[in-house]
Each structure stands twice: as C-alpha cells, then as structure tokens.
Design a protein around this motif. Structure first.
Motif, PDB file in Angstrom:
ATOM      1  N   THR A  25       0.830  -1.194   0.000  1.00  0.00           N
ATOM      2  CA  THR A  25       0.000   0.000   0.000  1.00  0.00           C
ATOM      3  C   THR A  25       0.870   1.250   0.000  1.00  0.00           C
ATOM      4  OG1 THR A  25      -1.736  -1.135   1.264  1.00  0.00           O
ATOM      5  CG2 THR A  25      -1.791   1.276   1.246  1.00  0.00           C
ATOM      6  N   LEU A  26       0.544   2.174  -0.890  1.00  0.00           N
ATOM      7  CA  LEU A  26       1.141   3.501  -0.887  1.00  0.00           C
ATOM      8  C   LEU A  26       0.220   4.412  -0.081  1.00  0.00           C
ATOM      9  CD1 LEU A  26       3.062   5.759  -2.023  1.00  0.00           C
ATOM     10  CD2 LEU A  26       1.439   5.954  -3.916  1.00  0.00           C
ATOM     11  N   PHE A  27       0.761   5.170   0.875  1.00  0.00           N
ATOM     12  CA  PHE A  27      -0.077   6.027   1.708  1.00  0.00           C
ATOM     13  C   PHE A  27       0.668   7.319   2.037  1.00  0.00           C
ATOM     14  CE2 PHE A  27       2.576   3.662   4.603  1.00  0.00           C
ATOM     15  CZ  PHE A  27       2.881   4.552   5.622  1.00  0.00           C
ATOM     16  N   GLY A  28      -0.064   8.289   2.540  1.00  0.00           N
ATOM     17  CA  GLY A  28       0.596   9.524   2.924  1.00  0.00           C
ATOM     18  C   GLY A  28      -0.353  10.585   3.453  1.00  0.00           C
ATOM     19  N   ILE A  29       0.233  11.681   3.879  1.00  0.00           N
ATOM     20  CA  ILE A  29      -0.491  12.854   4.368  1.00  0.00           C
ATOM     21  C   ILE A  29       0.239  14.092   3.853  1.00  0.00           C
ATOM     22  CG2 ILE A  29      -1.070  14.248   6.402  1.00  0.00           C
ATOM     23  CD1 ILE A  29      -1.415  11.654   7.963  1.00  0.00           C
ATOM     24  N   VAL A  30      -0.515  15.088   3.399  1.00  0.00           N
ATOM     25  CA  VAL A  30       0.046  16.391   3.072  1.00  0.00           C
ATOM     26  C   VAL A  30      -0.700  17.415   3.916  1.00  0.00           C
ATOM     27  CG1 VAL A  30       0.540  18.074   1.275  1.00  0.00           C
ATOM     28  CG2 VAL A  30       0.568  15.636   0.734  1.00  0.00           C
ATOM     29  N   ASP A  31       0.044  18.140   4.736  1.00  0.00           N
ATOM     30  CA  ASP A  31      -0.530  19.064   5.714  1.00  0.00           C
ATOM     31  C   ASP A  31       0.235  20.376   5.633  1.00  0.00           C
ATOM     32  OD1 ASP A  31      -1.017  20.530   8.123  1.00  0.00           O
ATOM     33  OD2 ASP A  31      -1.561  18.701   9.175  1.00  0.00           O
ATOM     34  N   ALA A  32      -0.458  21.462   5.336  1.00  0.00           N
ATOM     35  CA  ALA A  32       0.198  22.767   5.222  1.00  0.00           C
ATOM     36  C   ALA A  32      -0.682  23.833   5.836  1.00  0.00           C
ATOM     37  CB  ALA A  32       0.496  23.103   3.763  1.00  0.00           C
ATOM     38  N   GLY A  33      -0.052  24.899   6.332  1.00  0.00           N
ATOM     39  CA  GLY A  33      -0.832  25.951   6.968  1.00  0.00           C
ATOM     40  C   GLY A  33      -0.117  27.289   6.981  1.00  0.00           C
ATOM     41  N   PHE A  34      -0.847  28.282   7.453  1.00  0.00           N
ATOM     42  CA  PHE A  34      -0.325  29.637   7.651  1.00  0.00           C
ATOM     43  C   PHE A  34      -0.272  29.875   9.151  1.00  0.00           C
ATOM     44  CE2 PHE A  34      -1.301  34.034   8.725  1.00  0.00           C
ATOM     45  CZ  PHE A  34      -0.321  34.730   8.014  1.00  0.00           C
ATOM     46  N   ALA A  35       0.848  30.426   9.637  1.00  0.00           N
ATOM     47  CA  ALA A  35       0.984  30.609  11.074  1.00  0.00           C
ATOM     48  C   ALA A  35       1.730  31.899  11.396  1.00  0.00           C
ATOM     49  CB  ALA A  35       1.727  29.425  11.695  1.00  0.00           C
ATOM     50  N   GLY A  46       4.560  32.915   8.499  1.00  0.00           N
ATOM     51  CA  GLY A  46       4.919  32.146   7.316  1.00  0.00           C
ATOM     52  C   GLY A  46       4.120  30.881   7.174  1.00  0.00           C
ATOM     53  N   MET A  47       4.602  30.013   6.314  1.00  0.00           N
ATOM     54  CA  MET A  47       3.949  28.743   6.031  1.00  0.00           C
ATOM     55  C   MET A  47       4.539  27.663   6.923  1.00  0.00           C
ATOM     56  SD  MET A  47       3.747  26.724   2.406  1.00  0.00           S
ATOM     57  CE  MET A  47       2.943  25.113   2.289  1.00  0.00           C
ATOM     58  N   THR A  48       3.677  26.801   7.397  1.00  0.00           N
ATOM     59  CA  THR A  48       4.141  25.659   8.186  1.00  0.00           C
ATOM     60  C   THR A  48       3.691  24.371   7.519  1.00  0.00           C
ATOM     61  OG1 THR A  48       2.136  25.623   9.560  1.00  0.00           O
ATOM     62  CG2 THR A  48       3.987  26.951  10.336  1.00  0.00           C
ATOM     63  N   ASN A  49       4.349  23.293   7.849  1.00  0.00           N
ATOM     64  CA  ASN A  49       3.871  21.981   7.432  1.00  0.00           C
ATOM     65  C   ASN A  49       3.634  21.143   8.675  1.00  0.00           C
ATOM     66  OD1 ASN A  49       6.085  19.640   7.714  1.00  0.00           O
ATOM     67  ND2 ASN A  49       7.159  21.556   7.215  1.00  0.00           N
ATOM     68  N   SER A  50       2.714  20.208   8.588  1.00  0.00           N
ATOM     69  CA  SER A  50       2.436  19.274   9.682  1.00  0.00           C
ATOM     70  C   SER A  50       1.868  19.969  10.912  1.00  0.00           C
ATOM     71  CB  SER A  50       3.702  18.492  10.057  1.00  0.00           C
ATOM     72  OG  SER A  50       4.266  17.854   8.940  1.00  0.00           O
ATOM     73  N   GLY A  51       0.898  20.841  10.709  1.00  0.00           N
ATOM     74  CA  GLY A  51       0.264  21.524  11.827  1.00  0.00           C
ATOM     75  C   GLY A  51      -0.758  20.672  12.551  1.00  0.00           C
ATOM     76  N   LEU A  52      -1.293  19.662  11.889  1.00  0.00           N
ATOM     77  CA  LEU A  52      -2.262  18.757  12.508  1.00  0.00           C
ATOM     78  C   LEU A  52      -1.717  17.342  12.565  1.00  0.00           C
ATOM     79  CD1 LEU A  52      -5.104  18.318  13.683  1.00  0.00           C
ATOM     80  CD2 LEU A  52      -5.919  17.938  11.341  1.00  0.00           C
ATOM     81  N   ASN A  53      -1.266  16.847  11.432  1.00  0.00           N
ATOM     82  CA  ASN A  53      -0.613  15.538  11.349  1.00  0.00           C
ATOM     83  C   ASN A  53       0.679  15.674  10.561  1.00  0.00           C
ATOM     84  OD1 ASN A  53      -3.881  14.391  10.830  1.00  0.00           O
ATOM     85  ND2 ASN A  53      -2.715  13.844  12.637  1.00  0.00           N
ATOM     86  N   SER A  54       1.619  14.811  10.815  1.00  0.00           N
ATOM     87  CA  SER A  54       2.905  14.864  10.113  1.00  0.00           C
ATOM     88  C   SER A  54       2.714  14.560   8.637  1.00  0.00           C
ATOM     89  CB  SER A  54       3.883  13.849  10.712  1.00  0.00           C
ATOM     90  OG  SER A  54       4.173  14.147  12.052  1.00  0.00           O
ATOM     91  N   SER A  55       3.162  15.460   7.769  1.00  0.00           N
ATOM     92  CA  SER A  55       3.174  15.174   6.335  1.00  0.00           C
ATOM     93  C   SER A  55       4.136  14.024   6.092  1.00  0.00           C
ATOM     94  CB  SER A  55       3.598  16.405   5.544  1.00  0.00           C
ATOM     95  OG  SER A  55       2.637  17.429   5.635  1.00  0.00           O
ATOM     96  N   ARG A  56       3.723  13.077   5.255  1.00  0.00           N
ATOM     97  CA  ARG A  56       4.536  11.866   5.100  1.00  0.00           C
ATOM     98  C   ARG A  56       4.229  11.157   3.789  1.00  0.00           C
ATOM     99  NH1 ARG A  56       1.329   9.074  10.009  1.00  0.00           N
ATOM    100  NH2 ARG A  56       1.339  11.258  10.581  1.00  0.00           N
ATOM    101  N   LEU A  57       5.134  10.311   3.374  1.00  0.00           N
ATOM    102  CA  LEU A  57       4.927   9.406   2.248  1.00  0.00           C
ATOM    103  C   LEU A  57       5.465   8.055   2.658  1.00  0.00           C
ATOM    104  CD1 LEU A  57       4.110   8.934  -0.738  1.00  0.00           C
ATOM    105  CD2 LEU A  57       6.477   9.500  -1.350  1.00  0.00           C
ATOM    106  N   GLY A  58       4.672   7.013   2.445  1.00  0.00           N
ATOM    107  CA  GLY A  58       5.110   5.716   2.914  1.00  0.00           C
ATOM    108  C   GLY A  58       4.628   4.558   2.076  1.00  0.00           C
ATOM    109  N   PHE A  59       5.254   3.419   2.342  1.00  0.00           N
ATOM    110  CA  PHE A  59       4.897   2.158   1.704  1.00  0.00           C
ATOM    111  C   PHE A  59       4.827   1.094   2.795  1.00  0.00           C
ATOM    112  CE2 PHE A  59       7.570   4.764  -0.952  1.00  0.00           C
ATOM    113  CZ  PHE A  59       6.919   4.795  -2.178  1.00  0.00           C
ATOM    114  N   ARG A  60       3.780   0.326   2.808  1.00  0.00           N
ATOM    115  CA  ARG A  60       3.673  -0.770   3.772  1.00  0.00           C
ATOM    116  C   ARG A  60       3.103  -1.989   3.066  1.00  0.00           C
ATOM    117  NH1 ARG A  60      -0.378   2.979   6.109  1.00  0.00           N
ATOM    118  NH2 ARG A  60      -2.444   2.313   5.389  1.00  0.00           N
ATOM    119  N   GLY A  61       3.495  -3.141   3.538  1.00  0.00           N
ATOM    120  CA  GLY A  61       3.031  -4.364   2.906  1.00  0.00           C
ATOM    121  C   GLY A  61       2.990  -5.517   3.877  1.00  0.00           C
TER     122      GLY A  61
END
Length: 354
Positions: A25-35, A46-61
């Motif tokens: 499975t390919l999975f991920g989160i993209v999280d961006a914001g203004f702070a 400025g701009m922040t990333n991971s304000g709610l959940n960690s932005s990530r890209l992953g593979f699991r099997g």
C-alpha cells in the motif's frame, strides 16, 4: 504443446495465489498551513507543514506465510511540503520489518519509542502543531534544563535506531509493547552501553476507556547524560466529549527533573471537533526549580470529508523565573521568549490524507 500450456496455466495460477496473499500500500499525508508566532518582542509569519498531522509518504506491505504467520514491512518518510524536502526524502519516520503471529509481533528497525507514543495518544493535539504538548513541552525538557541534548550519541527521545520491538497479542483489551535499542558500541568501549535504550508501554484500551503507562531509559556518554522518562495517560469517551489526562516526568542523570500534568478534551462539534488542553511544567534540581512554565491551547477542526480537514489552533506559553519557552511549529519560530515572559501563536491549515 499441451504440456507447455498446462505448465503455463499452473504457473499463472500459482502466481495469482501468491499475489492474492500479499499486498503493498502507498499512503501519505500532506498538511500545510499559515501561522504567526510571537516571543520576546519578536514575531514570525509564514507557512508551516504538519500543523495537525505529520506530512509523510510511505509504503507498507504484508505477506501471508500460512499457518497464521505473516511478514510485514513499513517504510515511511517525512514530507516537508513547505520546501519540497530540500535535503531529500528518507525513511527516518519509520523503517521496520515484522513477523506477526499468535505470539504477537516482533518488529525490527527504526520506530517510535514507547514513552513518546504514550504522550501523543493522550494529547488532544497529537504530535504536531503549535498546540501539542511536544511543542515547548516535555520531550527534551529535562535534558535542556540540565544542559544535556535530547539526542545523545544517537539516542533520540522520539524514535530509536536499531530497535528490537515486541508487541504482545491483545488480551481482552490489555496491551504491552517492549523495546530494546542497541547503541552498537564496541565491547571494550569506556561506556559500552552508550546510546542504548530500553522502554515499555503497558495498559488497557477497550470500549470508552483507554489508559497506559510508559517508561524509557536512554544511555548517554555518562551517568549525568542518561535520561529517564515516565508517563501515564488516560481518556474516557463520554460520547459528547472525550476528556484526557497525562502525568509525565523526565529526568537527566542526577540533575534536572521536569514533571508535567496535562488536562485536555476533544469534543464533537458540528462537522468537526473542538480540541483544548492545559499543561503545567515544574522543573526541580540543578538550581532551576523556579524556571517553570505552563501552556494552554485551543483549536477546531472542520471535516470537509473523511480524508480532508481544515483546522485552526491558538496557543500561549507563560514562563516563570528565567524560563524562555516559546510557541513554535516545524521550523517557524520567533526565537526564545523573554526570561519569565510569554509567547503566543496561531495556525490555520489544511490536512489531506491518502
């Protein structure tokens, strides 16, 4: 020709059966914001990333090995969507391979330390953003007060390298996780245990009740730089609100010790949820007993769908003595607060998971 066709058919059937028993499975989160954060008479917007959940890209099997036995892998890397990962993608969020069966799970590689995981589970703001307990909070607090880095010779307060994890099978809601991580020092080294870590997390989670205790002990270059973690968390889902509680301590060698309490809650509201917390931190030892601080945070998340949420958070840190803790998020910082002063910040963002 008939034999060749029969062999090809058998091979195709076998390949189909094998692939049906495995999945990736390919999975991920993209999280961006203004702070905007403020501290010590300064501010930064400025701009922040991971304000709610960690932005990530992953593979699991996972692969079914038969007889109730499964093999699994998990590779997960941090995404810095504000700069596109200027230093390149790696898999330092998690890199593990597992063997799973009736005995539980044996997991090898880099993953969360049990004591850190416990802090995030019982925090209304989880691991990220200006509201979390880990921003101007517990992790590394005692070490900082005693002049010891949170990362000591490869031992990280959040994740561990070279980890041997064991997860016991669930037994009526009772769970257990044990970790030993090797610092891989030579047997004749002056401190051959340097960078080793031992920890565990045990508790109960069933129905509306969840409660866990966690412990961690990381070895530094000397006894003065060893860091011990203890924390206890609990929550109870009443339907209209889920209150949370944390008690935690972090101690560096024989020096500074930080004790923290957190009271928080998550409550459904409209098409989203309201999040709030208050945490208090008390420093003792090494002549820093007056340098305490507290933090309050409140936020709301509005669900546009099951995978997409708009969120907003406000946080304030108040310091005592000469403490200089401040509000920050993933690189966006106004520096330290004035000694004994305060720091504030707000964040507006969007989180999408896939």
């Amino acid at each position: 020709m008939k034999k060749s066709l029969l062999a090809l058919a058998a091979l195709t059937a076998f390949a189909g059966a094998a692939s049906a028993q495995s999945s990736v499975t390919l999975f991920g989160i993209v999280d961006a914001g203004f702070a905007r954060v403020s501290a010590g008479g300064k501010s930064n917007t400025g701009m922040t990333n991971s304000g709610l959940n960690s932005s990530r890209l992953g593979f699991r099997g996972v692969e079914d090995l038969g007889g109730g036995l499964r093999a699994a892998f998990w590779l997960e890397g941090q995404l810095n969507n504000d700069d596109g990962n200027a230093t390149g993608l790696n898999f330092q969020r998690r890199s593990t391979v597992s063997l799973i069966g009736g005995f539980g799970e044996v997991r090898l590689g880099r993953d969360f330390a049990p004591h850190f995981l416990n802090l995030t589970v019982y925090d209304p703001f989880g691991t990220n953003g200006i509201g979390t307990v880990n921003s101007a909070g517990m992790i590394g607090a005692a070490g900082a007060a005693a002049g010891v880095a949170a990362t000591t010779a490869g031992v990280n307060a959040v994740r561990t390298n070279n980890g041997f994890h064991y997860f016991a099978p669930a037994m009526g809601g009772f769970t257990a996780h044990v970790l030993w991580a090797s610092g891989e020092q030579l047997s004749n080294a002056a401190n051959k245990g340097q960078a080793d870590m031992f920890g565990f997390r045990v508790g109960y989670a069933a129905g509306p009740l969840s409660a866990h205790y966690a412990y961690g002990n990381s070895k530094g270059a000397s006894g003065a730089s060893n860091i011990k973690y203890n924390n206890l968390g609990a929550s109870y889902n009443l339907g209209f609100v889920r209150p949370m509680f944390q008690w935690a301590t972090e101690k560096a060698g024989t020096g500074a010790k930080v004790r923290a309490y957190l009271f928080g809650a998550v409550a459904p509201m409209g098409q989203g949820e309201l999040r709030a917390s208050y945490s208090d931190y008390d420093v003792t030892g090494s002549g820093v007993s007056a340098n305490d601080w507290n933090k309050m945070a409140i936020g709301y998340g509005y669900n546009l769908s099951k995978r997409t949420q708009l969120y907003g958070t406000y946080a304030r840190v108040s310091n005592d003595g000469v403490q200089t803790r401040s509000v920050s998020n993933n690189g966006l910082s106004a520096g330290t607060a004035s000694p004994g002063g305060s720091s504030t910040g707000y964040e507006l963002g969007i989180r999408h998971s896939f």
